[in-house]
Design a protein around this motif. Structure first.
Motif, PDB file in Angstrom:
ATOM      1  N   LEU A  17       0.843  -1.188   0.000  1.00 29.46           N
ATOM      2  CA  LEU A  17       0.000   0.000   0.000  1.00 29.46           C
ATOM      3  C   LEU A  17       0.882   1.242   0.000  1.00 29.46           C
ATOM      4  CD1 LEU A  17      -2.547  -0.997   2.819  1.00 29.46           C
ATOM      5  CD2 LEU A  17      -2.961  -1.098   0.352  1.00 29.46           C
ATOM      6  N   ILE A  18       0.299   2.370  -0.339  1.00 25.78           N
ATOM      7  CA  ILE A  18       1.060   3.618  -0.349  1.00 25.78           C
ATOM      8  C   ILE A  18       1.626   3.952   1.029  1.00 25.78           C
ATOM      9  CG2 ILE A  18      -0.917   5.148   0.100  1.00 25.78           C
ATOM     10  CD1 ILE A  18       0.301   7.117  -1.937  1.00 25.78           C
ATOM     11  N   THR A  19       0.994   3.438   2.078  1.00 22.24           N
ATOM     12  CA  THR A  19       1.462   3.716   3.441  1.00 22.24           C
ATOM     13  C   THR A  19       2.713   2.930   3.813  1.00 22.24           C
ATOM     14  OG1 THR A  19      -0.250   2.157   4.154  1.00 22.24           O
ATOM     15  CG2 THR A  19      -0.730   4.509   4.396  1.00 22.24           C
ATOM     16  N   ASP A  20       3.251   2.123   2.892  1.00 20.53           N
ATOM     17  CA  ASP A  20       4.602   1.594   3.091  1.00 20.53           C
ATOM     18  C   ASP A  20       5.633   2.706   2.970  1.00 20.53           C
ATOM     19  OD1 ASP A  20       3.967  -1.110   3.566  1.00 20.53           O
ATOM     20  OD2 ASP A  20       3.737  -1.492   1.425  1.00 20.53           O
ATOM     21  N   VAL A  21       5.241   3.833   2.392  1.00 26.13           N
ATOM     22  CA  VAL A  21       6.072   5.038   2.391  1.00 26.13           C
ATOM     23  C   VAL A  21       5.928   5.692   3.760  1.00 26.13           C
ATOM     24  CG1 VAL A  21       6.428   7.325   1.386  1.00 26.13           C
ATOM     25  CG2 VAL A  21       5.825   5.371  -0.087  1.00 26.13           C
ATOM     26  N   ALA A  22       7.011   5.724   4.511  1.00 26.00           N
ATOM     27  CA  ALA A  22       6.964   6.267   5.871  1.00 26.00           C
ATOM     28  C   ALA A  22       6.490   7.716   5.860  1.00 26.00           C
ATOM     29  CB  ALA A  22       8.336   6.164   6.519  1.00 26.00           C
ATOM     30  N   GLY A  23       5.590   8.029   6.804  1.00 25.13           N
ATOM     31  CA  GLY A  23       5.114   9.393   6.951  1.00 25.13           C
ATOM     32  C   GLY A  23       3.729   9.648   6.407  1.00 25.13           C
ATOM     33  N   LEU A  24       3.041   8.597   5.935  1.00 20.40           N
ATOM     34  CA  LEU A  24       1.715   8.769   5.345  1.00 20.40           C
ATOM     35  C   LEU A  24       0.679   7.873   6.015  1.00 20.40           C
ATOM     36  CD1 LEU A  24       2.580   8.738   1.526  1.00 20.40           C
ATOM     37  CD2 LEU A  24       2.315  10.736   3.022  1.00 20.40           C
ATOM     38  N   THR A  25      -0.536   8.377   6.133  1.00 22.63           N
ATOM     39  CA  THR A  25      -1.695   7.577   6.509  1.00 22.63           C
ATOM     40  C   THR A  25      -2.822   7.868   5.521  1.00 22.63           C
ATOM     41  OG1 THR A  25      -2.457   9.275   8.060  1.00 22.63           O
ATOM     42  CG2 THR A  25      -1.136   7.461   8.967  1.00 22.63           C
ATOM     43  N   VAL A  26      -3.760   6.927   5.410  1.00 18.32           N
ATOM     44  CA  VAL A  26      -4.861   7.065   4.458  1.00 18.32           C
ATOM     45  C   VAL A  26      -6.162   6.695   5.145  1.00 18.32           C
ATOM     46  CG1 VAL A  26      -5.886   6.121   2.339  1.00 18.32           C
ATOM     47  CG2 VAL A  26      -3.429   6.600   2.426  1.00 18.32           C
ATOM     48  N   GLY A  27      -7.196   7.499   4.880  1.00 18.35           N
ATOM     49  CA  GLY A  27      -8.516   7.207   5.421  1.00 18.35           C
ATOM     50  C   GLY A  27      -9.590   7.355   4.361  1.00 18.35           C
ATOM     51  N   HIS A  28     -10.651   6.571   4.492  1.00 18.28           N
ATOM     52  CA  HIS A  28     -11.787   6.613   3.566  1.00 18.28           C
ATOM     53  C   HIS A  28     -13.062   6.995   4.307  1.00 18.28           C
ATOM     54  CE1 HIS A  28      -9.333   4.495   0.711  1.00 18.28           C
ATOM     55  NE2 HIS A  28      -9.444   3.311   1.279  1.00 18.28           N
ATOM     56  N   ALA A  29     -13.989   7.560   3.547  1.00 18.25           N
ATOM     57  CA  ALA A  29     -15.373   7.695   4.000  1.00 18.25           C
ATOM     58  C   ALA A  29     -16.253   7.537   2.771  1.00 18.25           C
ATOM     59  CB  ALA A  29     -15.622   9.036   4.668  1.00 18.25           C
ATOM     60  N   SER A  30     -17.327   6.776   2.913  1.00 20.02           N
ATOM     61  CA  SER A  30     -18.241   6.535   1.799  1.00 20.02           C
ATOM     62  C   SER A  30     -19.673   6.832   2.224  1.00 20.02           C
ATOM     63  CB  SER A  30     -18.141   5.074   1.331  1.00 20.02           C
ATOM     64  OG  SER A  30     -16.835   4.768   0.900  1.00 20.02           O
ATOM     65  N   HIS A  31     -20.490   7.210   1.251  1.00 21.06           N
ATOM     66  CA  HIS A  31     -21.912   7.450   1.473  1.00 21.06           C
ATOM     67  C   HIS A  31     -22.664   6.404   0.668  1.00 21.06           C
ATOM     68  CE1 HIS A  31     -25.811   9.358   1.682  1.00 21.06           C
ATOM     69  NE2 HIS A  31     -25.334  10.356   2.414  1.00 21.06           N
ATOM     70  N   GLU A  32     -23.278   5.448   1.354  1.00 13.42           N
ATOM     71  CA  GLU A  32     -23.881   4.301   0.674  1.00 13.42           C
ATOM     72  C   GLU A  32     -24.990   4.719  -0.274  1.00 13.42           C
ATOM     73  OE1 GLU A  32     -26.017   0.005   1.681  1.00 13.42           O
ATOM     74  OE2 GLU A  32     -25.250   1.259   3.310  1.00 13.42           O
ATOM     75  N   ALA A  33     -25.879   5.606   0.153  1.00 15.42           N
ATOM     76  CA  ALA A  33     -27.007   5.986  -0.690  1.00 15.42           C
ATOM     77  C   ALA A  33     -26.545   6.722  -1.946  1.00 15.42           C
ATOM     78  CB  ALA A  33     -27.988   6.848   0.099  1.00 15.42           C
ATOM     79  N   VAL A  34     -25.594   7.611  -1.772  1.00 16.09           N
ATOM     80  CA  VAL A  34     -25.072   8.385  -2.901  1.00 16.09           C
ATOM     81  C   VAL A  34     -24.193   7.518  -3.808  1.00 16.09           C
ATOM     82  CG1 VAL A  34     -23.645  10.387  -3.524  1.00 16.09           C
ATOM     83  CG2 VAL A  34     -25.225  10.539  -1.604  1.00 16.09           C
ATOM     84  N   ASN A  35     -23.638   6.433  -3.252  1.00 15.79           N
ATOM     85  CA  ASN A  35     -22.727   5.546  -3.980  1.00 15.79           C
ATOM     86  C   ASN A  35     -21.483   6.312  -4.417  1.00 15.79           C
ATOM     87  OD1 ASN A  35     -21.866   3.068  -4.954  1.00 15.79           O
ATOM     88  ND2 ASN A  35     -22.892   3.292  -6.934  1.00 15.79           N
ATOM     89  N   SER A  36     -20.880   6.961  -3.448  1.00 19.67           N
ATOM     90  CA  SER A  36     -19.707   7.785  -3.708  1.00 19.67           C
ATOM     91  C   SER A  36     -18.896   7.894  -2.421  1.00 19.67           C
ATOM     92  CB  SER A  36     -20.135   9.173  -4.195  1.00 19.67           C
ATOM     93  OG  SER A  36     -19.036   9.971  -4.539  1.00 19.67           O
ATOM     94  N   GLY A  37     -17.727   8.469  -2.513  1.00 23.36           N
ATOM     95  CA  GLY A  37     -16.916   8.601  -1.307  1.00 23.36           C
ATOM     96  C   GLY A  37     -15.684   9.452  -1.517  1.00 23.36           C
ATOM     97  N   THR A  38     -14.884   9.515  -0.468  1.00 30.45           N
ATOM     98  CA  THR A  38     -13.713  10.383  -0.403  1.00 30.45           C
ATOM     99  C   THR A  38     -12.563   9.637   0.248  1.00 30.45           C
ATOM    100  OG1 THR A  38     -15.002  12.426  -0.295  1.00 30.45           O
ATOM    101  CG2 THR A  38     -12.824  12.479   0.703  1.00 30.45           C
ATOM    102  N   THR A  39     -11.349   9.929  -0.205  1.00 29.49           N
ATOM    103  CA  THR A  39     -10.134   9.381   0.393  1.00 29.49           C
ATOM    104  C   THR A  39      -9.200  10.520   0.756  1.00 29.49           C
ATOM    105  OG1 THR A  39     -10.303   7.300  -0.822  1.00 29.49           O
ATOM    106  CG2 THR A  39      -8.127   7.904   0.001  1.00 29.49           C
TER     107      THR A  39
END
Length: 344
Positions: A17-39
């Protein structure tokens, strides 16, 4: 006569994953009804950043400041989001999360979190877009930032929740490569192209020559190679518009790089789009790559080592795109089948 020696770029990082690069974290949020999300991609410390746009229909926020000739050298986070132009609100949510924690560019007594963002078009994907006065993306951005960690999901997650390709469901992909034992290169991508990540009408990935192990199915290239492999599979050709697609991505490394070198890394990573998607960089895609250099290794690569980093940027991005499509999960509303729909 001497022969060229290959670089040692054949293994992934611990997580792939990209987080094998030291210094980074990644988070997701999705909206089921809208069928979309953000990272959200958060930097433990401000990271050198750049961007390269090669698609004809980009949607972005704060990308001008990433040019090498401009003043701000580093960013606190990056955002990839669905939602077309509405999704740019997600960066405000990430910015609010970081401001509450005192992170940002110091201007007098104020701290301003620097959070460039890019969006893809996923409004036509079976979700309910009747969200009322305000779209949900600012809240999704805050939630994604709050969820940031070293481990995260790929496939139907975050910015890849509602993504589609011409032949299969798209998704959020990530991969990493250890380069000659010196540096790590990681990629994160939301694959939503007008074209296809698979060859012709087969389930074989264009990215197959770069696969490590069986990280996206292990099918290799089709034999015999389809005679119609070069035919264009275009998503929703009958209603294609200049904002209806887009693959957006981040390429990252733990090397110490200048802004100009980071931009070169972003340029190189676009070759991964061309290797993994046919066609790519079209007038109907907003194809974009952000680059991040965390500098966590404490080492600046020599010119020949930087060449290796650029090659790894392309191959790692290529693999991440295939991994995102491979990992997508089916949903009754899907307008395209998930790649693994028939797999146990």
């Amino acid at each position: 006569m001497t022969t060229a020696q290959p670089s040692q770029t054949g293994r992934t990082g611990e997580r792939n994953l990209i987080t094998d690069v030291a210094g980074l974290t990644v988070g997701h949020a999705s909206h089921e009804a809208v069928n979309s999300g953000t990272t959200a991609i958060l930097c433990d410390l401000p990271a050198t950043a750049a961007v390269q746009v090669l698609g004809g229909a980009p949607g972005t926020r704060e990308t001008d400041l990433l040019e090498p000739h401009n003043t701000v050298e580093s960013v606190n986070a990056l955002v990839l989001s669905g939602g077309s132009a509405f999704g740019l609100d997600a960066a405000s949510g990430v910015q609010a999360f970081l401001r509450e924690r005192g992170q940002g560019f110091q201007v007098g007594p104020h701290r301003i979190p620097i959070v460039p963002a890019a969006i893809l078009f996923d409004l036509v994907n079976g979700g309910d877009k009747d969200w009322g006065r305000y779209p949900p993306y600012r809240d999704l951005g805050y939630q994604a930032a709050a969820a940031a960690a070293r481990d995260f999901s790929i496939g139907t997650a975050g910015a890849g929740t509602g993504a589609l390709t011409a032949t299969f469901k798209g998704g959020l992909g990530s991969a990493s490569t250890v380069v000659a034992g010196e540096h790590v290169v990681g990629a994160l991508v939301a694959a939503n192209p007008v074209g296809s990540a698979t060859i012709g009408d087969t389930r074989h990935f264009w990215a197959a020559p770069f696969e490590i192990g069986d990280e996206f199915g292990g099918l290799g290239l089709p034999v015999p190679f389809p005679a119609d492999a070069g035919d264009l599979r275009i998503k929703f050709r009958e209603r294609t518009r200049a904002v209806a697609n887009t693959t957006i991505a981040v390429i990252a490394t733990d090397a110490v790089l200048s802004k100009a070198e980071a931009k070169r890394l972003a340029i190189a990573a676009h070759a991964g789009f061309a290797r993994a998607i046919w066609p790519s960089h079209t007038p109907f895609d907003g194809d974009l790559v952000f680059a991040l250099a965390t500098g966590a290794s404490g080492r600046r690569p020599a010119p020949e080592a930087f060449l290796d980093l650029c090659a790894a940027a392309a191959s790692t991005m290529c693999r991440a795109i295939a991994r995102g499509v491979h990992a997508a999960t089916p949903d009754p509303r899907d307008l395209k089948p998930a790649w693994g729909r028939d797999q146990v």
